[in-house]
Design an enzyme around this catalytic site. Structure first.
Site, PDB file in Angstrom:
ATOM      1  N   TYR A  25       0.756  -0.982   0.208  1.00 40.32           N
ATOM      2  CA  TYR A  25      -0.038   0.242  -0.088  1.00 40.32           C
ATOM      3  C   TYR A  25       0.975   0.979  -0.119  1.00 40.32           C
ATOM      4  O   TYR A  25       0.920   1.933  -1.076  1.00 40.32           O
ATOM      5  CB  TYR A  25      -0.473  -0.218   1.260  1.00 40.32           C
ATOM      6  CG  TYR A  25      -1.944   1.279   1.563  1.00 40.32           C
ATOM      7  CD1 TYR A  25      -3.262   1.438   0.929  1.00 40.32           C
ATOM      8  CD2 TYR A  25      -1.258   2.226   2.432  1.00 40.32           C
ATOM      9  CE1 TYR A  25      -3.631   2.118   0.833  1.00 40.32           C
ATOM     10  CE2 TYR A  25      -2.842   3.084   2.875  1.00 40.32           C
ATOM     11  CZ  TYR A  25      -3.813   3.558   2.437  1.00 40.32           C
ATOM     12  OH  TYR A  25      -4.332   4.196   2.078  1.00 40.32           O
ATOM     13  N   LYS A  54       1.184   4.102  -2.686  1.00 38.08           N
ATOM     14  CA  LYS A  54       0.867   5.598  -2.292  1.00 38.08           C
ATOM     15  C   LYS A  54       2.070   6.298  -3.051  1.00 38.08           C
ATOM     16  O   LYS A  54       1.756   7.657  -3.329  1.00 38.08           O
ATOM     17  CB  LYS A  54       0.071   5.931  -0.984  1.00 38.08           C
ATOM     18  CG  LYS A  54      -1.207   4.598  -0.882  1.00 38.08           C
ATOM     19  CD  LYS A  54      -2.359   5.461  -1.699  1.00 38.08           C
ATOM     20  CE  LYS A  54      -3.306   4.998  -0.915  1.00 38.08           C
ATOM     21  NZ  LYS A  54      -4.437   5.936  -1.968  1.00 38.08           N
TER      22      LYS A  54
HETATM   23  P1  NAI Z   1     -13.722   3.111   1.590  1.00 42.72           P
HETATM   24  O1  NAI Z   1     -13.303   1.971   1.315  1.00 42.72           O
HETATM   25  O2  NAI Z   1     -14.408   3.317   2.545  1.00 42.72           O
HETATM   26  O3  NAI Z   1     -13.374   3.942   0.538  1.00 42.72           O
HETATM   27  C1  NAI Z   1     -12.519   2.513  -0.836  1.00 42.72           C
HETATM   28  C2  NAI Z   1     -13.524   2.991  -2.059  1.00 42.72           C
HETATM   29  O4  NAI Z   1     -13.009   1.500  -3.348  1.00 42.72           O
HETATM   30  C3  NAI Z   1     -15.200   1.901  -1.435  1.00 42.72           C
HETATM   31  O5  NAI Z   1     -15.581   1.882  -1.738  1.00 42.72           O
HETATM   32  C4  NAI Z   1     -14.351   0.450  -2.819  1.00 42.72           C
HETATM   33  O6  NAI Z   1     -15.876  -0.281  -3.255  1.00 42.72           O
HETATM   34  C5  NAI Z   1     -13.481   0.985  -4.030  1.00 42.72           C
HETATM   35  N1  NAI Z   1     -12.860   0.259  -5.165  1.00 42.72           N
HETATM   36  C6  NAI Z   1     -12.144   0.003  -4.187  1.00 42.72           C
HETATM   37  N2  NAI Z   1     -11.319  -1.442  -5.183  1.00 42.72           N
HETATM   38  C7  NAI Z   1     -11.974  -0.284  -6.406  1.00 42.72           C
HETATM   39  C8  NAI Z   1     -11.912  -0.256  -8.068  1.00 42.72           C
HETATM   40  N3  NAI Z   1     -11.075  -1.202  -8.537  1.00 42.72           N
HETATM   41  N4  NAI Z   1     -13.160   0.327  -8.627  1.00 42.72           N
HETATM   42  C9  NAI Z   1     -13.280   1.389  -8.383  1.00 42.72           C
HETATM   43  N5  NAI Z   1     -14.104   1.806  -6.426  1.00 42.72           N
HETATM   44  C10 NAI Z   1     -13.449   0.816  -5.987  1.00 42.72           C
HETATM   45  O7  NAI Z   1     -12.429   3.780   1.856  1.00 42.72           O
HETATM   46  P2  NAI Z   1     -11.330   5.589   2.883  1.00 42.72           P
HETATM   47  O8  NAI Z   1     -11.083   5.749   3.603  1.00 42.72           O
HETATM   48  O9  NAI Z   1     -12.895   6.378   2.056  1.00 42.72           O
HETATM   49  O10 NAI Z   1     -10.668   5.372   0.934  1.00 42.72           O
HETATM   50  C11 NAI Z   1     -11.166   6.249  -0.277  1.00 42.72           C
HETATM   51  C12 NAI Z   1      -8.921   6.455  -0.195  1.00 42.72           C
HETATM   52  O11 NAI Z   1      -8.524   7.323   0.703  1.00 42.72           O
HETATM   53  C13 NAI Z   1      -8.385   5.432  -0.734  1.00 42.72           C
HETATM   54  O12 NAI Z   1      -7.098   5.914  -1.965  1.00 42.72           O
HETATM   55  C14 NAI Z   1      -6.793   5.308   0.671  1.00 42.72           C
HETATM   56  O13 NAI Z   1      -6.457   4.536   0.273  1.00 42.72           O
HETATM   57  C15 NAI Z   1      -7.100   6.668   1.019  1.00 42.72           C
HETATM   58  N6  NAI Z   1      -6.723   6.697   2.342  1.00 42.72           N
HETATM   59  C16 NAI Z   1      -8.025   6.759   3.481  1.00 42.72           C
HETATM   60  C17 NAI Z   1      -7.605   7.326   4.893  1.00 42.72           C
HETATM   61  C18 NAI Z   1      -8.337   7.394   6.015  1.00 42.72           C
HETATM   62  O14 NAI Z   1      -8.063   7.736   6.563  1.00 42.72           O
HETATM   63  N7  NAI Z   1      -9.409   7.415   5.526  1.00 42.72           N
HETATM   64  C19 NAI Z   1      -5.889   7.983   4.873  1.00 42.72           C
HETATM   65  C20 NAI Z   1      -4.844   7.222   4.007  1.00 42.72           C
HETATM   66  C21 NAI Z   1      -5.964   7.016   2.824  1.00 42.72           C
END
Ligand code: NAI
Length: 301
Positions: free
Chosen positions: A166, A170
């Protein structure tokens, strides 16, 4: 400043069926954008799939008087990314904004990591960001306008135990951001990056106290994405750490450094303090500027 609006703008938000992506999509739609709500609808590890997540956010946007269309394609395949862009063009005629947000986790310590765990995470985050941007890029170049906001993470910027796959993806996204910012500049495209911190299903299990998590609502991250996605944004190639209302620029910097007295490992060790003095550090506009500095110092020696 005047209100930031997205009237007549078309935005793609990947992974917008929940968490941060949903918040980004709601904010853009509430300010007039026509939004493609893309989400595969799988589990945190990327397995499975369902149309429910994207459909629910589209319904939420429409109930609030906005315009949106769902997309269930995976960002990790070039064909999926083309499908996402086609959904935008078919429904709304163009693409102005791409928010690359989709993500999964396959956390495991490096000595236990399988090739499949590495590949899956790189495919969704790094290749997925490239795929969707690559599919939208010709349209943005042709219209002379585009805004791309990518999603990095502190785990990539600083490293995190159990997240080598990851973290590598990133930080790769930050590298991609830097190069695309330079390539798109003359065509009116701006490419920036956030490293968010927010309460979502990804962070609900990492052991943060509930009261802390509750202060980290995704809607406190979305406004930064909103600005970076807007016509007002003339920032390019930058990254911002953002969470709970806190925002801070993150930059790759290089110390002033020092010339080694001779070309030996010992000479390097002797100069380590001067070489590592971060008080003199500065960012560079591009790779050539950094190389130029090294060449100038070497020429003086
Ligand atoms: P989340 O799991 O709620 O959202 C990620 C979304 O991406 C999910 O709804 C999932 O179904 C979708 N997804 C996964 N694979 C996919 C694909 N191949 N094609 C289309 N959609 C796909 O998690 P969150 O926290 O909202 O994460 C959003 C972004 O922020 C991610 O890139 C995560 O790595 C990043 N992030 C989040 C942090 C946090 O504190 N929540 C910290 C740092 C980065």
């Amino acid at each position: 400043m005047s209100e930031i609006r997205f009237d007549d703008r078309v935005a793609i938000v990947t992974g917008a069926g929940g968490g941060l992506g949903r918040a980004h999509a709601l904010l853009l739609a509430s300010r007039g954008a026509k939004v493609v709500v893309n989400d595969l609808g799988g589990a945190v590890d990327g397995t499975g799939g369902s149309q429910k997540a994207a459909d629910a956010v589209v319904a939420e946007i429409e109930a609030a008087g906005g315009e949106a269309v769902a997309s269930y394609d995976s960002v990790s395949e070039a064909r999926g990314a083309e499908g996402i862009v086609k959904t935008a063009v078919d429904a709304f005629g163009k693409v102005d904004v791409v928010i690359n947000n989709a993500g999964i986790l396959r956390d495991v310590s490096f000595h236990k990591m399988t090739q499949a765990q590495w590949d899956a995470v790189i495919a969704v985050h790094l290749t997925g960001t490239m795929n969707v941007t690559h599919a939208a890029w010709p349209l943005m170049r042709e219209q002379g306008y585009g805004r791309v906001v990518n999603t990095a993470c502190a785990a990539g910027l600083y490293g995190n135990f159990g997240q080598a796959n990851y973290g590598a993806a990133k930080l790769g996204i930050l590298g991609l951001t830097h190069s695309l910012a330079q390539e798109g500049f003359k065509k009116g495209i701006r490419v920036n990056c956030i490293a968010p911190i927010a309460k979502s299903r990804m962070t609900e299990t990492i052991g943060l106290p509930e009261e802390v998590l509750n202060r980290l609502e995704p809607k406190k991250v979305a406004p930064v994405v909103g600005y970076l996605a807007s016509e007002s944004c003339d920032i390019n190639g930058q990254c911002f750490s953002v969470g709970g209302g806190y925002v801070s620029r993150v930059a790759v910097v290089e110390c002033a450094g020092a010339m080694m007295d001779e070309a030996t490992p010992e000479a390097f060790a002797e100069k380590l303090d001067a070489i590592s003095d971060l008080s003199t550090a500065e960012p560079f506009a591009n790779a050539m500027a950094a190389v130029q500095k090294a060449l100038e110092l070497a020429a003086k020696s």
